[in-house]
Design an enzyme around this catalytic site. Sequence first.
Site, PDB file in Angstrom:
ATOM      1  N   ASP A 118     -18.394 -21.826  49.188  1.00 36.06           N
ATOM      2  CA  ASP A 118     -17.567 -21.782  50.378  1.00 36.06           C
ATOM      3  C   ASP A 118     -18.006 -20.595  51.237  1.00 36.06           C
ATOM      4  O   ASP A 118     -18.068 -19.464  50.748  1.00 36.06           O
ATOM      5  CB  ASP A 118     -16.095 -21.627  49.979  1.00 36.06           C
ATOM      6  CG  ASP A 118     -15.166 -22.022  51.101  1.00 36.06           C
ATOM      7  OD1 ASP A 118     -15.603 -22.704  52.038  1.00 36.06           O
ATOM      8  OD2 ASP A 118     -13.979 -21.644  51.032  1.00 36.06           O
ATOM      9  N   HIS A 125     -11.834 -17.195  62.917  1.00 39.20           N
ATOM     10  CA  HIS A 125     -11.041 -17.141  61.689  1.00 39.20           C
ATOM     11  C   HIS A 125     -11.202 -15.792  60.994  1.00 39.20           C
ATOM     12  O   HIS A 125     -10.213 -15.163  60.585  1.00 39.20           O
ATOM     13  CB  HIS A 125     -11.449 -18.275  60.749  1.00 39.20           C
ATOM     14  CG  HIS A 125     -10.831 -18.188  59.383  1.00 39.20           C
ATOM     15  ND1 HIS A 125      -9.487 -18.437  59.162  1.00 39.20           N
ATOM     16  CD2 HIS A 125     -11.355 -17.870  58.165  1.00 39.20           C
ATOM     17  CE1 HIS A 125      -9.216 -18.275  57.868  1.00 39.20           C
ATOM     18  NE2 HIS A 125     -10.330 -17.929  57.244  1.00 39.20           N
ATOM     19  N   GLU A 190      -7.180 -24.636  54.198  1.00 39.15           N
ATOM     20  CA  GLU A 190      -8.350 -24.163  54.928  1.00 39.15           C
ATOM     21  C   GLU A 190      -9.074 -25.405  55.449  1.00 39.15           C
ATOM     22  O   GLU A 190      -9.512 -26.256  54.674  1.00 39.15           O
ATOM     23  CB  GLU A 190      -9.270 -23.330  54.030  1.00 39.15           C
ATOM     24  CG  GLU A 190      -8.568 -22.101  53.480  1.00 39.15           C
ATOM     25  CD  GLU A 190      -9.466 -20.901  53.250  1.00 39.15           C
ATOM     26  OE1 GLU A 190     -10.490 -21.050  52.574  1.00 39.15           O
ATOM     27  OE2 GLU A 190      -9.130 -19.807  53.754  1.00 39.15           O
ATOM     28  N   GLU A 192     -12.029 -27.244  56.831  1.00 41.12           N
ATOM     29  CA  GLU A 192     -13.452 -26.951  56.763  1.00 41.12           C
ATOM     30  C   GLU A 192     -14.304 -28.212  56.883  1.00 41.12           C
ATOM     31  O   GLU A 192     -13.820 -29.330  56.726  1.00 41.12           O
ATOM     32  CB  GLU A 192     -13.785 -26.272  55.422  1.00 41.12           C
ATOM     33  CG  GLU A 192     -12.876 -25.087  55.107  1.00 41.12           C
ATOM     34  CD  GLU A 192     -13.413 -24.179  54.027  1.00 41.12           C
ATOM     35  OE1 GLU A 192     -14.642 -24.190  53.789  1.00 41.12           O
ATOM     36  OE2 GLU A 192     -12.601 -23.456  53.420  1.00 41.12           O
ATOM     37  N   ASP A 224      -9.718 -26.607  51.578  1.00 36.59           N
ATOM     38  CA  ASP A 224      -9.782 -25.698  50.439  1.00 36.59           C
ATOM     39  C   ASP A 224      -8.431 -24.993  50.317  1.00 36.59           C
ATOM     40  O   ASP A 224      -8.266 -23.845  50.723  1.00 36.59           O
ATOM     41  CB  ASP A 224     -10.920 -24.691  50.641  1.00 36.59           C
ATOM     42  CG  ASP A 224     -11.284 -23.987  49.341  1.00 36.59           C
ATOM     43  OD1 ASP A 224     -11.072 -24.569  48.273  1.00 36.59           O
ATOM     44  OD2 ASP A 224     -11.789 -22.857  49.411  1.00 36.59           O
ATOM     45  N   ARG A 228      -2.272 -17.653  49.457  1.00 35.79           N
ATOM     46  CA  ARG A 228      -2.608 -16.360  50.090  1.00 35.79           C
ATOM     47  C   ARG A 228      -2.046 -15.168  49.336  1.00 35.79           C
ATOM     48  O   ARG A 228      -2.631 -14.074  49.366  1.00 35.79           O
ATOM     49  CB  ARG A 228      -2.069 -16.340  51.531  1.00 35.79           C
ATOM     50  CG  ARG A 228      -2.600 -17.438  52.410  1.00 35.79           C
ATOM     51  CD  ARG A 228      -4.057 -17.264  52.744  1.00 35.79           C
ATOM     52  NE  ARG A 228      -4.544 -18.365  53.560  1.00 35.79           N
ATOM     53  CZ  ARG A 228      -5.824 -18.606  53.787  1.00 35.79           C
ATOM     54  NH1 ARG A 228      -6.758 -17.829  53.273  1.00 35.79           N
ATOM     55  NH2 ARG A 228      -6.185 -19.627  54.528  1.00 35.79           N
ATOM     56  N   GLN A 231      -4.189 -14.538  46.305  1.00 31.28           N
ATOM     57  CA  GLN A 231      -5.476 -14.028  46.777  1.00 31.28           C
ATOM     58  C   GLN A 231      -5.412 -12.543  47.115  1.00 31.28           C
ATOM     59  O   GLN A 231      -6.293 -11.764  46.739  1.00 31.28           O
ATOM     60  CB  GLN A 231      -5.914 -14.829  48.004  1.00 31.28           C
ATOM     61  CG  GLN A 231      -7.301 -14.474  48.523  1.00 31.28           C
ATOM     62  CD  GLN A 231      -7.757 -15.399  49.654  1.00 31.28           C
ATOM     63  OE1 GLN A 231      -7.114 -16.405  49.930  1.00 31.28           O
ATOM     64  NE2 GLN A 231      -8.857 -15.057  50.293  1.00 31.28           N
ATOM     65  N   LYS A 244      -7.874 -20.113  44.941  1.00 28.10           N
ATOM     66  CA  LYS A 244      -8.586 -21.259  45.515  1.00 28.10           C
ATOM     67  C   LYS A 244      -8.932 -22.314  44.470  1.00 28.10           C
ATOM     68  O   LYS A 244      -9.248 -23.444  44.847  1.00 28.10           O
ATOM     69  CB  LYS A 244      -9.919 -20.783  46.104  1.00 28.10           C
ATOM     70  CG  LYS A 244      -9.845 -19.568  46.974  1.00 28.10           C
ATOM     71  CD  LYS A 244      -9.511 -19.947  48.385  1.00 28.10           C
ATOM     72  CE  LYS A 244      -9.751 -18.755  49.302  1.00 28.10           C
ATOM     73  NZ  LYS A 244      -9.622 -19.140  50.697  1.00 28.10           N
ATOM     74  N   THR A 248      -9.587 -28.387  45.590  1.00 26.50           N
ATOM     75  CA  THR A 248     -10.276 -28.493  46.879  1.00 26.50           C
ATOM     76  C   THR A 248     -10.382 -29.977  47.179  1.00 26.50           C
ATOM     77  O   THR A 248     -10.946 -30.725  46.383  1.00 26.50           O
ATOM     78  CB  THR A 248     -11.679 -27.861  46.801  1.00 26.50           C
ATOM     79  OG1 THR A 248     -11.560 -26.493  46.408  1.00 26.50           O
ATOM     80  CG2 THR A 248     -12.393 -27.953  48.146  1.00 26.50           C
ATOM     81  N   GLU A 351      -2.980 -18.310  60.089  1.00 28.38           N
ATOM     82  CA  GLU A 351      -3.201 -17.991  61.497  1.00 28.38           C
ATOM     83  C   GLU A 351      -2.143 -18.664  62.396  1.00 28.38           C
ATOM     84  O   GLU A 351      -1.637 -18.041  63.323  1.00 28.38           O
ATOM     85  CB  GLU A 351      -4.601 -18.460  61.921  1.00 28.38           C
ATOM     86  CG  GLU A 351      -5.729 -17.684  61.264  1.00 28.38           C
ATOM     87  CD  GLU A 351      -7.057 -18.428  61.335  1.00 28.38           C
ATOM     88  OE1 GLU A 351      -7.312 -19.288  60.463  1.00 28.38           O
ATOM     89  OE2 GLU A 351      -7.830 -18.154  62.280  1.00 28.38           O
TER      90      GLU A 351
END
Lengths: 405, 405
Positions: A118, A125, A190, A192, A224, A228, A231, A244, A248, A351
């Site tokens: 990844d 971002h 996420e 992607e 993904d 948070r 993390q 993570k 996925t 975000e």
Amino acid sequence: MLNSWVPVEPGSDFPIQNLPVGRMRPRAGAGRLAVAIGSHAVDVGALAASTSRDAVELLAAPVLNPFLAAGPQVWGSVRGWLTELLSQERWRSAVEPHLYPLAEVDLLLPFEVADYVDFYSSENHATNLGTILRPNEPPLMPNWKHLPVGYHGRAGTVAVSGTPFRRPRGQRPETDGPPSFGPSRKLDIETEVGFVVGVPSELGTPVPVTSFADHVFGVVLVNDWSARDLQAWEYRPLGPFLAKSFLTSISPWVVPLAALQSARTAPPEGDVPRLPYLREDPAHPWGLDIDIQVSLNGHLVSEAPFATTYWTPAQQLAHMTVNGASIRTGDLYASGTVSGPGPGQYGSFMEVSWNGTRPLTLPDGTQRSFLEDGDVVTLTARASGEDGVPVGFGSCEGRVLPALG
Amino acid sequence: MLNSWVPVEPGSDFPIQNLPVGRMRPRAGAGRLAVAIGSHAVDVGALAASTSRDAVELLAAPVLNPFLAAGPQVWGSVRGWLTELLSQERWRSAVEPHLYPLAEVDLLLPFEVADYVDFYSSENHATNLGTILRPNEPPLMPNWKHLPVGYHGRAGTVAVSGTPFRRPRGQRPETDGPPSFGPSRKLDIETEVGFVVGVPSELGTPVPVTSFADHVFGVVLVNDWSARDLQAWEYRPLGPFLAKSFLTSISPWVVPLAALQSARTAPPEGDVPRLPYLREDPAHPWGLDIDIQVSLNGHLVSEAPFATTYWTPAQQLAHMTVNGASIRTGDLYASGTVSGPGPGQYGSFMEVSWNGTRPLTLPDGTQRSFLEDGDVVTLTARASGEDGVPVGFGSCEGRVLPALG
């Protein structure tokens, strides 16, 4: 403009200009390779066998990997063959027995994932996350514009769209005292774009930027999922791990690079010179103009423009192998969360809600900072295909189940 | 004390108390599974076929994965069968046709690696690296004693002992100005112990500490070659990537947990309470008393005591799955660099030379801070086996070739 004799509704993700490859299981039957056209899937193994097609052993394999490994000549020849059969009315009777309505099949993980990497290649971002998480420091690390920052993820938990998963549990940081253990309070997505490697490389021999299309077959959407809070606690100094690794999701159809030639575009110009091994031929860039839609429970939350991504997949591949690391058939590498410059263009709830300080209000009146149990997130996307016909990627969807009790 | 009728020299790594499993290719022939005894390898597939043994299809497979997946009952029954055949003289004539001198076979990667995870579980090592790299901060991050810090590595570049590799090239930090590109100037080793998963788990269902031996088959030595200069530049904020992905060497023999029961020991007592999911049964700890020898060009550099590792492999497995991530047959996870408290016990040259400030002098008079081209690093190890007979791990060796020109 080329058309198929198979009915293709206007706005379908799968006009004849696309021909993405996947894996399906009809209601009664075993998994097999498929190509999408309109609202149907073609059983390409059976079709190849019935028309005595060369690549029959590759197309009749139970997973996509042998076909992926066969390389650009075979990819092109199979694409040409399918284009002929699906556009020329005279092949209708030969093809029709091998068409399945998409509504009547299950879509499976299209290929066996070898390694999963990844990246973190959207400047918007990375800047947003840096601003939120390290407000008193420059948002981008000093290395960010010199190399595509990336890390390895868990290949064994890459699953096809629709795979449900439990909210992960783990160690959560607490402001006073030691961490607590429990369900993540900041479950996020996420958004992607992922790249699927077909042709492997040799250990010790880097893959230059210009060889991207000799190795990579095509593109999938990737979500993904990320916790948070887990993390933030675990990631120093070796990076994200359990935040993570629980799941996925990828879209079930691999859109060939051959279908995306009209979508190629130059990546944003950098303000830092790139080392030679990361320079693309400006006449043949591998930026891709793909617009991704993010929906929560059927409500459009965001539209993320992949064309704004700072590092292209060709640069990522060159970087990933410049140290001599080899790639294998089935390797998947993803762009990192795609965010555009505007607030309607963010690819994560971190975000969108600015770490919970600006919750989103949904049409049903409820608010979201991060994901609630039962929430369904759906990614879809569009790019310009041949003849100006838009091509789509199918959907990459997942539902959050409650954590283990 | 049990003995084999196969001659086993005193001090051999492979007495009958060991019976590690690997994969060999005789000079003329294809790869096949093997078990080591003394200075010989038994072709276990052919032996099973000739003695009409139950597990013949597992033992005649071309890689170890089907046998690994079969689980503890099958592992135990095959071990019992081999112990009988190799200890009872009356089986000699049945076994002898399937014995190959180790000097006459090539040893291959024993299993297909699914996911590869690397932990960071030696307190001495983490403290040393923190002290060297962040001299003005506490050496351990706040999370370190609460969870086994780890990350995913590249499974596709895990290779068997003896695989040569080129010195990696990449972006190197420079004190003044942008990074330069070139061969790593700080090529290092990481002396580790790795654990091989046999029985997979379900997505969403954690594996408790107490189920370790229901899933993990055995142990290998690991050298996770590292380019410290590339790592220092690339690792923020997502962790090591190209600094590690160019090669990870493992020893060719998987030593079963069944052979290591006498080596079990309690890990160091922590000064921070562990969350319940990370607590071992104190009566049945999974610390392992394994002493690892590190040699450079035949000269013993270090002896690293694995028993000093803070987190056990059972705790690492419980942590790796507590978020719902599943494990697969062939997953490999490694301890992280093993360093003891003393300077003769360090598992990396970063520590041995204290980041180049105290170069090591070799018997030939040359000095080493990090590895030079042509250097050969060899890991070997010993643990206490049944009846007090020491068991070994074979060797994990690699030679540094010059970088691409």
